[in-house]
Design a protein around this motif. Sequence first.
Motif, PDB file in Angstrom:
ATOM      1  N   THR A   1      11.843  66.593  76.192  1.00 25.79           N
ATOM      2  CA  THR A   1      11.961  67.263  74.896  1.00 25.79           C
ATOM      3  C   THR A   1      12.914  68.443  74.977  1.00 25.79           C
ATOM      4  O   THR A   1      13.752  68.652  74.089  1.00 25.79           O
ATOM      5  N   ILE A   2      12.799  69.222  76.048  1.00 33.62           N
ATOM      6  CA  ILE A   2      13.703  70.364  76.231  1.00 33.62           C
ATOM      7  C   ILE A   2      15.147  69.891  76.318  1.00 33.62           C
ATOM      8  O   ILE A   2      16.048  70.456  75.676  1.00 33.62           O
ATOM      9  N   GLU A   3      15.397  68.842  77.105  1.00 41.30           N
ATOM     10  CA  GLU A   3      16.754  68.299  77.177  1.00 41.30           C
ATOM     11  C   GLU A   3      17.221  67.820  75.803  1.00 41.30           C
ATOM     12  O   GLU A   3      18.381  68.006  75.428  1.00 41.30           O
ATOM     13  N   GLY A   4      16.302  67.209  75.059  1.00 45.13           N
ATOM     14  CA  GLY A   4      16.635  66.761  73.707  1.00 45.13           C
ATOM     15  C   GLY A   4      17.066  67.905  72.819  1.00 45.13           C
ATOM     16  O   GLY A   4      18.010  67.781  72.032  1.00 45.13           O
ATOM     17  N   TRP A   5      16.405  69.049  72.971  1.00 38.06           N
ATOM     18  CA  TRP A   5      16.767  70.206  72.144  1.00 38.06           C
ATOM     19  C   TRP A   5      18.140  70.767  72.510  1.00 38.06           C
ATOM     20  O   TRP A   5      18.929  71.109  71.624  1.00 38.06           O
ATOM     21  N   TYR A   6      18.439  70.843  73.797  1.00 33.97           N
ATOM     22  CA  TYR A   6      19.785  71.295  74.176  1.00 33.97           C
ATOM     23  C   TYR A   6      20.849  70.351  73.636  1.00 33.97           C
ATOM     24  O   TYR A   6      21.887  70.786  73.110  1.00 33.97           O
ATOM     25  N   SER A   7      20.593  69.055  73.746  1.00 35.67           N
ATOM     26  CA  SER A   7      21.571  68.078  73.259  1.00 35.67           C
ATOM     27  C   SER A   7      21.707  68.133  71.747  1.00 35.67           C
ATOM     28  O   SER A   7      22.809  67.991  71.204  1.00 35.67           O
ATOM     29  N   TYR A   8      20.591  68.356  71.056  1.00 39.90           N
ATOM     30  CA  TYR A   8      20.641  68.420  69.594  1.00 39.90           C
ATOM     31  C   TYR A   8      21.437  69.622  69.122  1.00 39.90           C
ATOM     32  O   TYR A   8      22.236  69.528  68.180  1.00 39.90           O
ATOM     33  N   LEU A   9      21.246  70.755  69.769  1.00 40.16           N
ATOM     34  CA  LEU A   9      21.911  71.990  69.332  1.00 40.16           C
ATOM     35  C   LEU A   9      23.375  72.046  69.750  1.00 40.16           C
ATOM     36  O   LEU A   9      24.203  72.628  69.047  1.00 40.16           O
ATOM     37  N   TYR A  10      23.713  71.419  70.898  1.00 39.16           N
ATOM     38  CA  TYR A  10      25.049  71.613  71.444  1.00 39.16           C
ATOM     39  C   TYR A  10      25.826  70.312  71.696  1.00 39.16           C
ATOM     40  O   TYR A  10      26.968  70.377  72.145  1.00 39.16           O
ATOM     41  N   GLY A  11      25.220  69.187  71.396  1.00 40.48           N
ATOM     42  CA  GLY A  11      25.899  67.915  71.606  1.00 40.48           C
ATOM     43  C   GLY A  11      26.092  67.150  70.311  1.00 40.48           C
ATOM     44  O   GLY A  11      26.088  67.716  69.215  1.00 40.48           O
ATOM     45  N   ASP A  12      26.240  65.851  70.445  1.00 36.04           N
ATOM     46  CA  ASP A  12      26.410  64.972  69.289  1.00 36.04           C
ATOM     47  C   ASP A  12      25.026  64.619  68.741  1.00 36.04           C
ATOM     48  O   ASP A  12      24.284  63.857  69.345  1.00 36.04           O
TER      49      ASP A  12
ATOM     50  N   ASP B   1      -6.959  80.494  78.228  1.00 36.46           N
ATOM     51  CA  ASP B   1      -7.608  79.182  78.097  1.00 36.46           C
ATOM     52  C   ASP B   1      -6.880  78.286  77.104  1.00 36.46           C
ATOM     53  O   ASP B   1      -7.148  77.082  77.055  1.00 36.46           O
ATOM     54  N   VAL B   2      -5.995  78.861  76.285  1.00 36.22           N
ATOM     55  CA  VAL B   2      -5.395  78.079  75.208  1.00 36.22           C
ATOM     56  C   VAL B   2      -3.904  77.809  75.425  1.00 36.22           C
ATOM     57  O   VAL B   2      -3.258  77.180  74.603  1.00 36.22           O
ATOM     58  N   TYR B   3      -3.362  78.245  76.539  1.00 38.64           N
ATOM     59  CA  TYR B   3      -1.966  77.918  76.855  1.00 38.64           C
ATOM     60  C   TYR B   3      -1.796  77.880  78.356  1.00 38.64           C
ATOM     61  O   TYR B   3      -2.628  78.386  79.125  1.00 38.64           O
ATOM     62  N   THR B   4      -0.685  77.289  78.804  1.00 42.71           N
ATOM     63  CA  THR B   4      -0.345  77.275  80.215  1.00 42.71           C
ATOM     64  C   THR B   4       1.161  77.457  80.371  1.00 42.71           C
ATOM     65  O   THR B   4       1.932  76.983  79.541  1.00 42.71           O
ATOM     66  N   THR B   5       1.551  78.153  81.414  1.00 40.34           N
ATOM     67  CA  THR B   5       2.971  78.319  81.738  1.00 40.34           C
ATOM     68  C   THR B   5       3.436  77.310  82.786  1.00 40.34           C
ATOM     69  O   THR B   5       4.574  77.356  83.240  1.00 40.34           O
ATOM     70  N   GLU B   6       2.561  76.392  83.162  1.00 43.75           N
ATOM     71  CA  GLU B   6       2.825  75.478  84.273  1.00 43.75           C
ATOM     72  C   GLU B   6       4.030  74.572  84.055  1.00 43.75           C
ATOM     73  O   GLU B   6       4.739  74.224  85.000  1.00 43.75           O
ATOM     74  N   PHE B   7       4.290  74.182  82.812  1.00 43.18           N
ATOM     75  CA  PHE B   7       5.276  73.134  82.554  1.00 43.18           C
ATOM     76  C   PHE B   7       6.634  73.655  82.086  1.00 43.18           C
ATOM     77  O   PHE B   7       7.529  72.858  81.818  1.00 43.18           O
ATOM     78  N   VAL B   8       6.781  74.974  81.974  1.00 46.84           N
ATOM     79  CA  VAL B   8       8.000  75.523  81.363  1.00 46.84           C
ATOM     80  C   VAL B   8       8.611  76.641  82.204  1.00 46.84           C
ATOM     81  O   VAL B   8       8.131  76.948  83.287  1.00 46.84           O
ATOM     82  N   CYS B   9       9.690  77.237  81.672  1.00 49.91           N
ATOM     83  CA  CYS B   9      10.400  78.351  82.308  1.00 49.91           C
ATOM     84  C   CYS B   9      11.034  77.929  83.633  1.00 49.91           C
ATOM     85  O   CYS B   9      11.090  78.714  84.590  1.00 49.91           O
ATOM     86  N   LYS B  10      11.520  76.690  83.715  1.00 53.69           N
ATOM     87  CA  LYS B  10      12.102  76.159  84.942  1.00 53.69           C
ATOM     88  C   LYS B  10      13.598  75.896  84.822  1.00 53.69           C
ATOM     89  O   LYS B  10      14.206  75.292  85.701  1.00 53.69           O
ATOM     90  N   GLY B  11      14.190  76.305  83.704  1.00 57.13           N
ATOM     91  CA  GLY B  11      15.629  76.114  83.526  1.00 57.13           C
ATOM     92  C   GLY B  11      16.052  74.688  83.250  1.00 57.13           C
ATOM     93  O   GLY B  11      17.242  74.353  83.352  1.00 57.13           O
ATOM     94  N   VAL B  12      15.113  73.844  82.889  1.00 62.77           N
ATOM     95  CA  VAL B  12      15.426  72.439  82.621  1.00 62.77           C
ATOM     96  C   VAL B  12      16.427  72.336  81.464  1.00 62.77           C
ATOM     97  O   VAL B  12      16.274  73.012  80.442  1.00 62.77           O
ATOM     98  N   GLY B  13      17.449  71.517  81.641  1.00 63.78           N
ATOM     99  CA  GLY B  13      18.388  71.198  80.558  1.00 63.78           C
ATOM    100  C   GLY B  13      19.462  72.228  80.281  1.00 63.78           C
ATOM    101  O   GLY B  13      20.333  71.991  79.443  1.00 63.78           O
ATOM    102  N   MET B  14      19.425  73.360  80.961  1.00 66.00           N
ATOM    103  CA  MET B  14      20.377  74.412  80.639  1.00 66.00           C
ATOM    104  C   MET B  14      21.822  74.012  80.961  1.00 66.00           C
ATOM    105  O   MET B  14      22.761  74.528  80.352  1.00 66.00           O
ATOM    106  N   ASP B  15      21.989  73.064  81.881  1.00 62.66           N
ATOM    107  CA  ASP B  15      23.321  72.598  82.215  1.00 62.66           C
ATOM    108  C   ASP B  15      23.958  71.817  81.076  1.00 62.66           C
ATOM    109  O   ASP B  15      25.193  71.702  80.985  1.00 62.66           O
ATOM    110  N   ILE B  16      23.123  71.287  80.176  1.00 63.60           N
ATOM    111  CA  ILE B  16      23.639  70.535  79.027  1.00 63.60           C
ATOM    112  C   ILE B  16      24.430  71.450  78.107  1.00 63.60           C
ATOM    113  O   ILE B  16      25.486  71.074  77.567  1.00 63.60           O
ATOM    114  N   LYS B  17      23.934  72.673  77.951  1.00 63.42           N
ATOM    115  CA  LYS B  17      24.611  73.650  77.090  1.00 63.42           C
ATOM    116  C   LYS B  17      25.975  74.019  77.655  1.00 63.42           C
ATOM    117  O   LYS B  17      26.933  74.230  76.908  1.00 63.42           O
ATOM    118  N   GLY B  18      26.059  74.072  78.960  1.00 63.67           N
ATOM    119  CA  GLY B  18      27.322  74.388  79.619  1.00 63.67           C
ATOM    120  C   GLY B  18      27.632  75.859  79.644  1.00 63.67           C
ATOM    121  O   GLY B  18      26.877  76.690  79.190  1.00 63.67           O
TER     122      GLY B  18
END
Length: 333
Positions: free
Chosen positions: A233-244, A316-333
Amino acid sequence: MRAFQKIGFTVAAALASTSAYALDEVKFGTNWLAQAEHGGYYQAVADGTYEKYGLKVEIIQGGPQAANRALLLAGKIDFYMSGNMLQPLNALAEDIPVIEVAAIFQKDPQVLIAHPDQGLEKFEDLANLPTIFMGKDGFASYFQWMKSAYEGFRDDQYKPYTFNPGPFLADKQSAQQGYITSEPYAIESVGGIKPKLFLLADAGFETYSTLIEGRKDFVMENKDLTQRFVDATIEGWYSYLYGDNAAANELIKKDNPEMTDEQIAFSIETMKSFGLVESGEALEQGIGCITDAKQKSFYDAMVKAGVVKEGIEITDVYTTEFVCKGVGMDIKG
């Protein structure tokens, strides 16, 4: 050599076929009709990113008659697009077992819209208006925060908002709630004015928004699938904002035929210019980032405003485990 190559190609084809056959099916429910604000999810479907991560994702559109959050709780869908952190905090107080795994919007798009040339330059100037049109949920939540955080706001300013800009357009001494990606476009188109915009997030209403929510038991038992869905999903968002994003926009318009290219373009530009998706920690750690510090700050502000209960364990209602890892940032360039 040719025989070896043939065997190699056959094995590769078999693996590709097996991979395609073994895609994990995921149902994701949005909280409103398809729009650019959902673009990253549609992008990941359209360009094959979900498939790359071994997922077959079905987007189940929300809307006035939809009950996608109820479907999440009933186990009929796997993930849901939660509006902002107030909903899960209230769920926690009621022992509803949901957990937020990513925050696609770092800023809530909620905005107060005012007429130009009325001497309104700062957020606190809105306290001088006799009328603010807002829904009952807004009155019970962010307006209570406004009264707590700023002097001068008062209950008699409140007038019910019926999702019709007519009363606001007719009264220059009024403000109206809206989403910064949507209502300002309609007001410019219908009213012929360029309104003044006051984003609540920039005034201190610092909740995450457009979160990915799951049932706690499902997420804990399916961490690998959850991570793949979040990353794709994160990669999808980078591509949506900065790609085709043409194919994704066609899917959005297919699900919501009333959506126009002009509205989509306005929403994308607004998401970028106001930093809805990329601001704060997301600038350095990637889209979707959640931090304990921001969650605690928002919770404390809501307790002070009397919007949520004091003494609940917000982790108890959120977790940081799956995020803040820089995923997809290379797509933006």
